[in-house]
Design a protein around this motif. Structure first.
Motif, short mmCIF file in Angstrom:
data_model
loop_
_atom_site.label_atom_id
_atom_site.label_comp_id
_atom_site.label_asym_id
_atom_site.label_seq_id
_atom_site.Cartn_x
_atom_site.Cartn_y
_atom_site.Cartn_z
N THR A 42 35.40 24.84 33.12
CA THR A 42 34.32 25.78 33.41
C THR A 42 33.11 25.50 32.54
O THR A 42 31.98 25.46 33.01
N THR A 219 37.17 34.04 42.15
CA THR A 219 36.80 33.08 41.11
C THR A 219 36.63 33.77 39.78
O THR A 219 37.06 33.26 38.73
N ILE A 222 40.05 34.39 38.42
CA ILE A 222 40.68 33.17 37.90
C ILE A 222 40.25 32.95 36.46
O ILE A 222 41.08 32.67 35.58
N LEU A 240 44.18 33.03 43.40
CA LEU A 240 44.18 31.87 44.28
C LEU A 240 44.81 32.19 45.63
O LEU A 240 44.32 31.74 46.68
N GLN A 243 42.16 33.94 47.47
CA GLN A 243 41.04 33.08 47.83
C GLN A 243 41.39 32.13 48.96
O GLN A 243 40.54 31.77 49.79
N ARG A 288 31.00 28.27 45.90
CA ARG A 288 32.03 28.89 45.07
C ARG A 288 33.37 28.17 45.21
O ARG A 288 34.06 27.94 44.22
N THR A 292 35.48 26.23 42.36
CA THR A 292 36.87 26.57 42.05
C THR A 292 37.75 25.33 42.02
O THR A 292 38.60 25.18 41.13
#
Length: 847
Positions: A42, A219, A222, A240, A243, A288, A292
């Motif tokens: 990240t 996200t 996460i 997840l 998502q 996004r 991810t």
């Protein structure tokens, strides 16, 4: 491979998405390692790496990060009593609170970005100032959930959480040292603000937790799972699992959790249940999910091999048709059409996602994506500035692609392409030299989107409004916010509108929405009634759609009033509704021409009606001219009303032109005016910037109380006068029918007959009989096969039948669901359109 609905739903019904998400780490050490890798990824995405930031291509990005952080720190230095940032009033304005969190993130980012000056990069004192700011905001304005959650739900459930989660990820080591309880405190509060969820988690049955919004929320969660340490892997896994539902192709006949938001088989993307939104929420979702995939890279949760092909398909079938020479088309931007950021900026966001997607792809797929990036750069009329990319790493990847001589520029679109996005009531027709985009609506898809003071005058944007993009032109001079600012909302190209003056929502109700919580329909800012009747009302017509045959298209729609007018007896007395004009329209999408037919053009209330053939804008200093020919053969120049055979608009400065051939049209009014208006007329938050454009209006007027009329004309992109003179005597174009029951044309040069039928019963046109409502294209090649395409524009029929009169033909190839039989007098084609959702069926025949 793509995640199929059957595979995903079977996984959901089992013990989690074990078939898609790898098994959980088996030890605490592995879990900790995965969380650490996830957070490091990240930081690398948003701050870059030592290697990426040493590249000269990232210098401007680093300078922008540094400048923003210093501006924010100066604002903190200048803050007065009760302020975190000078002049930013908190406590009643959720947008200001969101901005405060965003500014803290921007400061934190500079402290973790290699290559920024040493008085920011790695500066613990600055980092602790950010951490103290987070604590201050939580204590005073965020931690008490009984006082929070005013204004826009998005800020509380997504926006603030996004800034906080990223800030904590950037500063995680210092937070754990300096204020170790801050992470759990904030995660608990972020859960508490997820009020449209369930028990502080995602609710897949909520209309707020869908599509791009769901990707944003998950996200965030996460990152939060990685931040909280022990036990966080369960949170990551659940996020997840949630998502992954956005990767499933929406099947309108078997909805998952009742959700219509997402990508459809024909490339359509919908958000807010009924808004065509590829160019705004769609690009947000693309960004996004690619982020991810990068965040999870190298962890036990990575699942790129399963998902990358699905995202590649979104780019190829969903985005590429809608991007013309680096410009995102207006028909899929919802209320964002009123924002100053134009289509070139929209496409830069898509390019960054494609750049990163290419790094996750392999072989020919990776090469195709890189070639597409090069194609956009080489054809865009505005320089693509990678400084606007989110990630410095993406800037470097972009530079490497552009500098790679082994990668040729190549479009993902064929040179000639016609796309029917029937699931979102839109069409795109592309040829070398131009692209044509059409916005329709129906009882399935909204006429427009208005919200939060954006897109103030949207009323006719889904009533057959179209946009003709010409190659080589800077589209900011033709479309974008200034088109909607200077062109009358009643005179958008392609629109049939009643002559009346409408007022914007803020003018009508004194605020950006209709407020009546005491009414049985419960009108509040985010209520379902607000959505249905104010923000994005649907039409009430069922017939809207068409067929595609190769690179040709036939599209039909019946114009309607919106849901508010239909339900006017249910609405409060002070709620203002609008009745629409009537029209049945067809658009036949060919090579050199776009043919438009309209029948039943009038108004049931007896009002005057205008139909706009085209509205074009140019910079005020551009050299523009209008020439033409009357039906009696005399030349025509200037403005006014005339019985025209053809008209040509030319912009010598831009080297562009459009021709208009009036096949069977009443007298045409032509105006060429200088128009100056403020951009604030279309969006309350726009700067009060006056823009001036030269506006062409080509209009057919209908008098009040007059009987409905019909119109037939062709748009001819890049036309010369000699070419326009050649349209005589029904050659090569011929109008075969133009009524509210049937509209049809033929093109002799193409051997093409195209028809739209709108009513029950049999419809005859050029040796063809169509049963009931349908769109049909027939192409007869000389000494070659006959090809036929059929679709159901109502999306409600089980079968469509077409009879081709003449000698019997045999099948060469046929799509599944097509049955051909030889009958007396010709060849019968029966198409099983049950649950086809407007899809085209094709059959090839020979004698």
């Amino acid at each position: 491979m793509d995640i199929t609905r059957r595979r995903l739903l079977s996984a959901l019904s089992a013990a989690g998405l074990l078939a898609v998400i790898p098994a959980l780490p088996v030890s605490a050490a592995e879990a900790a390692a995965d969380s650490a890798r996830l957070l490091a990824n990240t930081v690398g995405i948003f701050a870059g790496t030592t290697e990426s930031n040493a590249r000269p291509e990232t210098a401007a990005k680093l300078t922008a990060i540094d400048r923003t952080a210093r501006t924010n720190l100066k604002s903190m230095d200048d803050a007065g009593e009760g302020e975190l940032f000078a002049g930013l009033v908190l406590g009643t304005d959720d947008a200001n609170l969101n901005t405060a969190f965003k500014r803290l993130y921007e400061i934190a980012l500079a402290t973790r970005t290699p290559g920024t000056p040493s008085d920011l990069y790695g500066d613990t004192a600055v980092q602790r100032r950010v951490i103290d700011g987070l604590g201050w905001l939580h204590e005073r304005y965020y931690g008490d959930q009984s006082k929070g959650y005013y204004g826009n739900w998005f800020n509380w459930e997504i926006g603030i959480s996004q800034h906080v989660s990223k800030t904590l990820a950037l500063l995680v080591d210092e937070v754990r040292t300096y204020k170790p309880g801050l992470i759990t405190t904030y995660v608990a509060s972020m859960d508490a603000y997820l009020r449209n969820g369930t028990d502080g988690d995602v609710n897949l049955d909520s209309r707020f937790h869908t599509g791009a919004n769901l990707a944003d929320i998950t996200t965030n969660r996460i990152l939060q799972g990685a931040l909280i340490g022990a036990g966080g892997e369960a949170r990551i896994r659940k996020a997840l699992t949630d998502q992954l539902t956005v990767f499933v192709t929406i099947d309108p006949y078997r909805l998952n959790h009742g959700v219509t938001d997402g990508y459809y088989a024909d490339g359509s993307f919908i958000q807010h249940a009924s808004v065509a939104y590829t160019g705004s929420y769609g690009k947000g979702l693309l960004t996004r999910v690619v982020q991810t995939l990068k965040i999870l890279d190298g962890t036990g949760f990575a699942h790129g091999e399963e998902l990358v092909p699905t995202v590649q398909r979104w780019v190829r079938d969903g985005f590429a048709p809608l991007i013309f020479e680096g410009w995102m088309m207006e028909i899929v931007k919802g209320r964002a059409v009123s924002r100053p950021d134009g289509g070139y900026v929209d496409v830069a966001v898509v390019v960054e996602a494609v750049v990163d997607l290419s790094s996750l792809s392999t072989g020919a797929d990776a090469t195709a994506l890189k070639s597409y990036v090069k194609h956009i750069r080489s054809t865009s009329r505005a320089a693509l500035d990678p400084t606007g990319f989110v990630s410095p790493v993406s800037i470097v990847r972009y530079a490497d692609i552009i500098g790679d001589a082994s990668v040729p520029p190549a479009d993902l679109n064929p040179a000639s392409r016609s796309v029917a996005f029937n699931a979102m009531d839109k069409n795109v027709h592309r040829r070398p030299g131009y692209a044509f985009a059409l916005a329709r609506s129906s009882d399935r898809i909204s006429k427009y989107e208005y919200m939060s003071g954006e897109n103030l005058m949207p009323w006719f944007q889904g009533d057959g409004a179209y946009y003709l993009y010409l190659s080589g032109q800077d589209q900011t001079q033709a479309y974008g916010v200034d088109y909607f600012t200077t062109v009358s909302p009643y005179g958008l190209a392609g629109v049939t509108a009643p002559v009346e003056l409408r007022r914007t929502v803020p003018e009508l109700y004194g605020k950006p929405y209709y407020d009546n919580p005491g009414h049985p329909l419960n009108f509040t800012s985010s209520s379902e009634s607000q959505n249905k009747y104010v923000y994005f009302p649907r039409g009430t017509n069922q017939h809207s759609g068409g067929a595609v045959l190769g690179a040709y298209g036939a599209v039909g729609a019946v114009q309607s009033s919106d849901a508010a007018f239909h339900d006017r007896e249910l609405l409060p007395d002070d709620f203002v509704v609008h009745r629409n004009a009537t029209a049945t329209k067809s658009w036949f999408l060919l090579d050199e021409e776009i043919v438009v037919l309209a029948a039943g053009v009038g108004d049931g209330a007896g009002r005057a009606v205008t139909t706009t053939v085209d509205a074009r804008t140019a910079a005020p200093d551009d050299q523009v001219s209008v020439t033409g020919e009357l039906r009696d053969g005399r030349p025509w120049t200037g403005a006014g009303t005339g019985d025209l055979r053809w008209l040509r608009y030319a912009n010598a400065t831009r080297r562009t032109s459009v021709g208009y051939v009036f096949l069977d049209t009443p007298k045409v009014r032509v105006a060429l005016d200088k128009v100056t208006r403020s951009r604030r007329v279309v969006r309350t938050a726009n700067p009060d910037t006056a823009v001036t454009r030269t506006v062409l209006g080509v209009t057919v007027d209908g008098a009040a109380g007059a009987r409905p009329v019909s119109l037939a004309y062709a748009l001819v992109p890049n036309a010369g006068e000699a070419g326009l003179r050649s349209y005589r005597g029904g050659q090569p174009l011929k109008v075969l029918a133009n009524t509210v029951r049937l509209q049809a044309v033929s093109h002799a040069g193409l051997g093409l007959t195209a028809a739209n039928s709108f009513t029950a019963g049999h419809h005859e046109a050029a040796g063809m009989r169509i049963e009931g409502p349908a769109s049909v294209l027939v192409r007869r090649e000389r000494r070659g096969p006959t090809t036929v395409a059929v679709s159901d524009p109502t999306m409600d029929r089980d079968r469509v039948g077409v009879l081709l009169r003449g000698r019997s033909l045999r099948v060469v190839t046929a799509d599944e669901g097509v049955r051909v039989s030889r009958v007396h007098g010709g060849t019968r084609i029966d198409v099983d359109t049950h649950h086809a959702y407007g899809r085209s069926f094709t059959v090839t025949l020979r004698g």
